[in-house]
Design a protein around this motif. Structure first.
Motif, PDB file in Angstrom:
ATOM      1  N   LEU A 189     -33.649  -9.552 -37.508  1.00 36.76           N
ATOM      2  CA  LEU A 189     -33.284  -8.319 -38.194  1.00 36.76           C
ATOM      3  C   LEU A 189     -34.539  -7.479 -38.450  1.00 36.76           C
ATOM      4  CD1 LEU A 189     -30.637  -9.441 -40.847  1.00 36.76           C
ATOM      5  CD2 LEU A 189     -30.242  -8.025 -38.828  1.00 36.76           C
ATOM      6  N   VAL A 190     -34.507  -6.232 -38.015  1.00 33.49           N
ATOM      7  CA  VAL A 190     -35.652  -5.338 -38.182  1.00 33.49           C
ATOM      8  C   VAL A 190     -35.162  -3.978 -38.664  1.00 33.49           C
ATOM      9  CG1 VAL A 190     -37.020  -6.494 -36.386  1.00 33.49           C
ATOM     10  CG2 VAL A 190     -35.580  -4.531 -35.775  1.00 33.49           C
ATOM     11  N   ASN A 191     -36.084  -3.213 -39.192  1.00 34.99           N
ATOM     12  CA  ASN A 191     -35.818  -1.814 -39.537  1.00 34.99           C
ATOM     13  C   ASN A 191     -36.863  -0.973 -38.828  1.00 34.99           C
ATOM     14  OD1 ASN A 191     -36.884   0.447 -41.746  1.00 34.99           O
ATOM     15  ND2 ASN A 191     -34.682   0.492 -41.324  1.00 34.99           N
ATOM     16  N   ILE A 192     -36.430  -0.100 -37.928  1.00 38.62           N
ATOM     17  CA  ILE A 192     -37.356   0.723 -37.157  1.00 38.62           C
ATOM     18  C   ILE A 192     -36.992   2.185 -37.379  1.00 38.62           C
ATOM     19  CG2 ILE A 192     -38.200   1.307 -34.849  1.00 38.62           C
ATOM     20  CD1 ILE A 192     -37.648  -1.564 -34.026  1.00 38.62           C
ATOM     21  N   GLY A 193     -37.834   2.867 -38.143  1.00 40.32           N
ATOM     22  CA  GLY A 193     -37.562   4.264 -38.473  1.00 40.32           C
ATOM     23  C   GLY A 193     -38.125   5.192 -37.424  1.00 40.32           C
ATOM     24  N   HIS A 194     -37.517   5.191 -36.252  1.00 42.02           N
ATOM     25  CA  HIS A 194     -37.993   6.105 -35.215  1.00 42.02           C
ATOM     26  C   HIS A 194     -36.815   6.668 -34.438  1.00 42.02           C
ATOM     27  CE1 HIS A 194     -40.986   8.120 -32.930  1.00 42.02           C
ATOM     28  NE2 HIS A 194     -40.573   7.609 -31.795  1.00 42.02           N
ATOM     29  N   TRP A 195     -37.068   7.850 -33.877  1.00 41.35           N
ATOM     30  CA  TRP A 195     -36.023   8.686 -33.294  1.00 41.35           C
ATOM     31  C   TRP A 195     -35.301   8.019 -32.136  1.00 41.35           C
ATOM     32  CZ3 TRP A 195     -36.298  13.486 -29.854  1.00 41.35           C
ATOM     33  CH2 TRP A 195     -35.271  14.364 -30.176  1.00 41.35           C
ATOM     34  N   GLN A 196     -36.050   7.395 -31.234  1.00 39.26           N
ATOM     35  CA  GLN A 196     -35.436   6.810 -30.039  1.00 39.26           C
ATOM     36  C   GLN A 196     -34.407   5.743 -30.405  1.00 39.26           C
ATOM     37  OE1 GLN A 196     -36.694   3.476 -29.019  1.00 39.26           O
ATOM     38  NE2 GLN A 196     -35.638   3.249 -27.065  1.00 39.26           N
ATOM     39  N   MET A 197     -34.750   4.876 -31.378  1.00 34.05           N
ATOM     40  CA  MET A 197     -33.803   3.834 -31.763  1.00 34.05           C
ATOM     41  C   MET A 197     -32.590   4.418 -32.485  1.00 34.05           C
ATOM     42  SD  MET A 197     -34.565   0.989 -30.503  1.00 34.05           S
ATOM     43  CE  MET A 197     -33.279   0.066 -31.321  1.00 34.05           C
TER      44      MET A 197
ATOM     45  N   LEU B 212     -32.683  -7.103 -33.317  1.00 35.99           N
ATOM     46  CA  LEU B 212     -33.405  -6.572 -32.160  1.00 35.99           C
ATOM     47  C   LEU B 212     -33.332  -7.582 -31.016  1.00 35.99           C
ATOM     48  CD1 LEU B 212     -35.191  -4.319 -30.997  1.00 35.99           C
ATOM     49  CD2 LEU B 212     -37.177  -5.553 -31.910  1.00 35.99           C
ATOM     50  N   ALA B 213     -32.681  -7.177 -29.925  1.00 35.77           N
ATOM     51  CA  ALA B 213     -32.425  -8.091 -28.818  1.00 35.77           C
ATOM     52  C   ALA B 213     -33.711  -8.677 -28.250  1.00 35.77           C
ATOM     53  CB  ALA B 213     -31.638  -7.373 -27.719  1.00 35.77           C
ATOM     54  N   VAL B 214     -34.759  -7.856 -28.076  1.00 33.27           N
ATOM     55  CA  VAL B 214     -35.992  -8.353 -27.458  1.00 33.27           C
ATOM     56  C   VAL B 214     -36.819  -9.196 -28.425  1.00 33.27           C
ATOM     57  CG1 VAL B 214     -36.151  -6.525 -25.744  1.00 33.27           C
ATOM     58  CG2 VAL B 214     -37.205  -6.195 -27.990  1.00 33.27           C
ATOM     59  N   ALA B 215     -36.369  -9.326 -29.670  1.00 37.57           N
ATOM     60  CA  ALA B 215     -37.046 -10.180 -30.646  1.00 37.57           C
ATOM     61  C   ALA B 215     -36.122 -11.310 -31.083  1.00 37.57           C
ATOM     62  CB  ALA B 215     -37.497  -9.365 -31.852  1.00 37.57           C
ATOM     63  N   LYS B 216     -35.297 -11.789 -30.130  1.00 36.52           N
ATOM     64  CA  LYS B 216     -34.380 -12.895 -30.377  1.00 36.52           C
ATOM     65  C   LYS B 216     -33.456 -12.609 -31.563  1.00 36.52           C
ATOM     66  CE  LYS B 216     -37.618 -16.193 -28.363  1.00 36.52           C
ATOM     67  NZ  LYS B 216     -38.442 -17.404 -28.558  1.00 36.52           N
ATOM     68  N   ASN B 217     -33.024 -11.348 -31.632  1.00 33.61           N
ATOM     69  CA  ASN B 217     -32.052 -10.876 -32.628  1.00 33.61           C
ATOM     70  C   ASN B 217     -32.548 -10.990 -34.073  1.00 33.61           C
ATOM     71  OD1 ASN B 217     -30.001  -9.982 -30.851  1.00 33.61           O
ATOM     72  ND2 ASN B 217     -29.402 -12.105 -30.496  1.00 33.61           N
TER      73      ASN B 217
ATOM     74  N   THR C 291     -16.426  -2.175 -26.846  1.00 33.46           N
ATOM     75  CA  THR C 291     -17.443  -3.092 -27.355  1.00 33.46           C
ATOM     76  C   THR C 291     -18.753  -2.975 -26.583  1.00 33.46           C
ATOM     77  OG1 THR C 291     -15.684  -4.613 -27.994  1.00 33.46           O
ATOM     78  CG2 THR C 291     -17.923  -5.498 -27.914  1.00 33.46           C
ATOM     79  N   THR C 292     -19.816  -2.590 -27.300  1.00 33.18           N
ATOM     80  CA  THR C 292     -21.119  -2.369 -26.683  1.00 33.18           C
ATOM     81  C   THR C 292     -22.202  -2.877 -27.619  1.00 33.18           C
ATOM     82  OG1 THR C 292     -20.247  -0.327 -25.698  1.00 33.18           O
ATOM     83  CG2 THR C 292     -22.631  -0.653 -25.606  1.00 33.18           C
ATOM     84  N   GLU C 293     -23.108  -3.707 -27.097  1.00 34.08           N
ATOM     85  CA  GLU C 293     -24.200  -4.250 -27.895  1.00 34.08           C
ATOM     86  C   GLU C 293     -25.435  -3.355 -27.810  1.00 34.08           C
ATOM     87  OE1 GLU C 293     -25.119  -8.248 -26.835  1.00 34.08           O
ATOM     88  OE2 GLU C 293     -23.042  -8.950 -27.011  1.00 34.08           O
ATOM     89  N   LEU C 294     -26.266  -3.409 -28.853  1.00 30.54           N
ATOM     90  CA  LEU C 294     -27.540  -2.690 -28.854  1.00 30.54           C
ATOM     91  C   LEU C 294     -28.571  -3.529 -28.096  1.00 30.54           C
ATOM     92  CD1 LEU C 294     -29.169  -0.242 -29.950  1.00 30.54           C
ATOM     93  CD2 LEU C 294     -29.827  -1.709 -31.865  1.00 30.54           C
ATOM     94  N   THR C 295     -29.066  -3.008 -26.979  1.00 30.20           N
ATOM     95  CA  THR C 295     -30.029  -3.754 -26.158  1.00 30.20           C
ATOM     96  C   THR C 295     -31.328  -2.992 -25.932  1.00 30.20           C
ATOM     97  OG1 THR C 295     -29.024  -2.856 -24.132  1.00 30.20           O
ATOM     98  CG2 THR C 295     -28.203  -4.995 -24.920  1.00 30.20           C
ATOM     99  N   SER C 296     -31.463  -1.805 -26.510  1.00 27.32           N
ATOM    100  CA  SER C 296     -32.622  -0.949 -26.245  1.00 27.32           C
ATOM    101  C   SER C 296     -33.932  -1.615 -26.642  1.00 27.32           C
ATOM    102  CB  SER C 296     -32.494   0.367 -27.008  1.00 27.32           C
ATOM    103  OG  SER C 296     -31.436   1.128 -26.505  1.00 27.32           O
ATOM    104  N   VAL C 297     -34.982  -1.273 -25.886  1.00 25.15           N
ATOM    105  CA  VAL C 297     -36.345  -1.658 -26.238  1.00 25.15           C
ATOM    106  C   VAL C 297     -36.965  -0.502 -27.032  1.00 25.15           C
ATOM    107  CG1 VAL C 297     -38.655  -2.188 -25.349  1.00 25.15           C
ATOM    108  CG2 VAL C 297     -36.616  -3.121 -24.203  1.00 25.15           C
ATOM    109  N   PRO C 298     -37.352  -0.727 -28.287  1.00 26.18           N
ATOM    110  CA  PRO C 298     -37.950   0.368 -29.071  1.00 26.18           C
ATOM    111  C   PRO C 298     -39.181   0.936 -28.365  1.00 26.18           C
ATOM    112  CG  PRO C 298     -37.421  -1.505 -30.474  1.00 26.18           C
ATOM    113  CD  PRO C 298     -37.225  -1.972 -29.069  1.00 26.18           C
ATOM    114  N   TYR C 299     -39.242   2.249 -28.290  1.00 31.40           N
ATOM    115  CA  TYR C 299     -40.340   2.928 -27.600  1.00 31.40           C
ATOM    116  C   TYR C 299     -40.698   4.145 -28.435  1.00 31.40           C
ATOM    117  CZ  TYR C 299     -42.925   5.012 -23.638  1.00 31.40           C
ATOM    118  OH  TYR C 299     -43.889   5.535 -22.820  1.00 31.40           O
TER     119      TYR C 299
END
Length: 478
Positions: free
Chosen positions: A374-382, A367-372, A397-405
């Motif tokens: 490793l997380v597991n987020i079971g939600h639709w937006q992510m 998770l980019a906003v958590a200094k990379n 080449t594209t990195e995952l940068t989304s903020v979970p919401y």
């Protein structure tokens, strides 16, 4: 056929946004760095009004984000981009032209959008096309055809094969997948997104009237089975929405959770306490710091739930809201998984095995906003944001940068949350003691790393935008 109208004078709008009418149509006129654009005025997820934030417009309900100039979808759970209309300036007047038959761009199927011309096979063990699972716990007597995201015509139009069968094994050496009907299919690139399954394994788990909310049919069965009955729910995350939904329908509602407070792992103790208080006032009972050890039945149906604490709860229906990853079919592969059997990926959604990607509830990702971390987020937006797997399959080449919401609905009120990791204190604002509850919680670790709000729109969306842009919100500013 175009419809054109003068919507304002050039001097009427500095950098910002205003809603304008062209005939019977309303659009958003935006001006960013002096440049005018006209885009759709409603989120493509559930039609919410949009809020301008820099060079983006964001949905205050569920966090979808669109480019304010082009209307392009930049953050989910929006389904499509916003329609973009022609703007011209003439004699200091602003003209907007709309196409009466305009359709917004298709964004859900990124491979086709990126002009991939090869074969695409989408396989699901469900007997339904992809649907909006977030609605199941909020409107449990929902009709299947009202929550399907794409009709079969869409898949036919874009040449996407849909198979309704279950994968039972993967051979990454031969690059094949074997299905439950014996079919073996080869692949060039493979995406794993098989989600999670019922995570309660105790004596009596196979009795009747034990449910897990996964499909519209599950939702309808739970709705019918719980009317006038004693129900027990195991888990204290989004299954709490089911408890809220059942308040005026079931005879008794009991929640069993292993943590001290509901939503503790996502919203923290303080906000979890508020959610518990909201439901307790409506008669919902809680057994926290506890777990189920046995399910007792009568005539093949659940009758009592036995807890580790020794408490025994009468139950006509048990709803299981805890889950484990659906990764058994990967056990004979070299695909790296963590101790909980979630598949580990990098910031490109790649596994350790070439040409194998993973996304959704099954993935453990940096998770980019958590200094990379490793997380597991079971939600639709992510899960939708992890569409970048498709871009990386195409070597874009594209990195995952989304903020979970994400959001949860309790007693008809929506709590919205922009996610961060590792907070050390919470600043809580607002009135959460009275009936007209309204609060904002800002999670701090030297700076703001997350926010949760109830009736505080659009603050949580604004925090998400700041986190996404990398602009720090200091503790003093909070």
């Amino acid at each position: 056929e175009e419809l054109t109208a003068v919507v304002c004078l050039e001097t009427d709008l500095r950098d910002g946004m205003m809603e304008v009418d062209i005939g019977d149509h309303s659009v958003l006129l935006t001006r960013c760095n002096g440049k005018y654009s006209a885009i759709g005025n409603q989120c493509t997820h559930y039609g919410a009004p949009l809020v301008l934030s820099g060079n983006k417009v964001r949905c205050p309900w569920h966090g979808s984000c669109f480019n304010a100039v082009t209307g392009d979808l930049e953050e989910f759970p929006g389904i499509d981009s916003l329609p973009c209309h022609k703007v011209r300036i003439q004699n200091s007047k602003v003209y907007v032209s709309i196409n009466k038959k305009a359709a917004s761009l298709i964004c859900a199927e990124t491979l086709r959008q990126e002009n991939f011309g090869g074969r695409i096979i989408m396989v699901s063990r469900d007997d339904l096309l992809p649907y909006d699972k977030t609605r199941l716990s909020k409107v449990m007597n929902v009709l299947s055809d009202t929550i399907v995201l794409r009709r079969m015509e869409f898949f036919h139009q874009y040449g996407i094969e849909v198979w309704l069968r279950k994968a039972v094994s993967v051979d990454t050496e031969k690059k094949t997948v074997t299905f439950d009907d014996g079919l073996v299919q080869s692949y060039d690139q493979l995406l794993l997104s098989t989600g999670c399954a019922k995570g309660l394994d105790v004596p009596g788990i196979n009795l009747d009237n034990i449910k897990m909310l996964e499909t519209p049919e599950d939702a309808r069965q739970i709705h019918a089975a719980c009317l006038g009955c004693n129900i027990v729910l195991v888990g204290t995350s989004f299954v709490m929405e089911v408890a809220s939904y059942m308040i005026d329908k079931a005879s008794t509602i009991t929640v069993v959770g292993s943590s001290e407070m509901p939503y503790q792992n996502t919203l923290g103790l303080e906000v979890g306490k508020i959610t518990m208080m909201m439901l307790s006032e409506k008669g919902v009972r809680f057994f926290m710091n506890d777990h189920v050890t046995e399910i007792k039945g009568r005539n093949g149906k659940v009758k009592e739930i036995v807890l580790k604490s020794g408490n025994v709860i009468p139950a006509d229906v048990l709803i299981v809201g805890i889950s484990i990853p659906n990764s058994e079919y990967l056990q004979d592969t070299n695909i790296q998984m963590n101790s909980k059997k979630f598949v580990i990926v990098n910031k490109y959604m790649q596994t350790n095995v070439p040409d194998v990607f993973c996304a959704g509830d099954l993935a453990s990702f940096p998770l980019a906003v958590a200094k990379n971390q490793l997380v597991n987020i079971g939600h639709w937006q992510m899960a939708q944001a992890q569409r970048i797997a498709a871009l990386n399959m195409l070597k874009k080449t594209t990195e995952l940068t989304s903020v979970p919401y994400y959001w949860t609905v309790l007693l008809g009120r929506t709590i919205r949350y922009a996610y961060g990791e590792g907070y050390t204190e919470i600043i809580l604002k607002g009135n959460h003691e009275f009936e007209e509850r309204k609060f904002l919680a800002l999670y701090i670790n030297d700076e703001v790393i997350a926010a949760v709000g109830l009736n505080y729109d659009p603050v949580v969306s604004a925090v998400a935008e700041r986190l996404l842009s990398g602009k720090v919100i200091t503790k003093k500013e909070a």
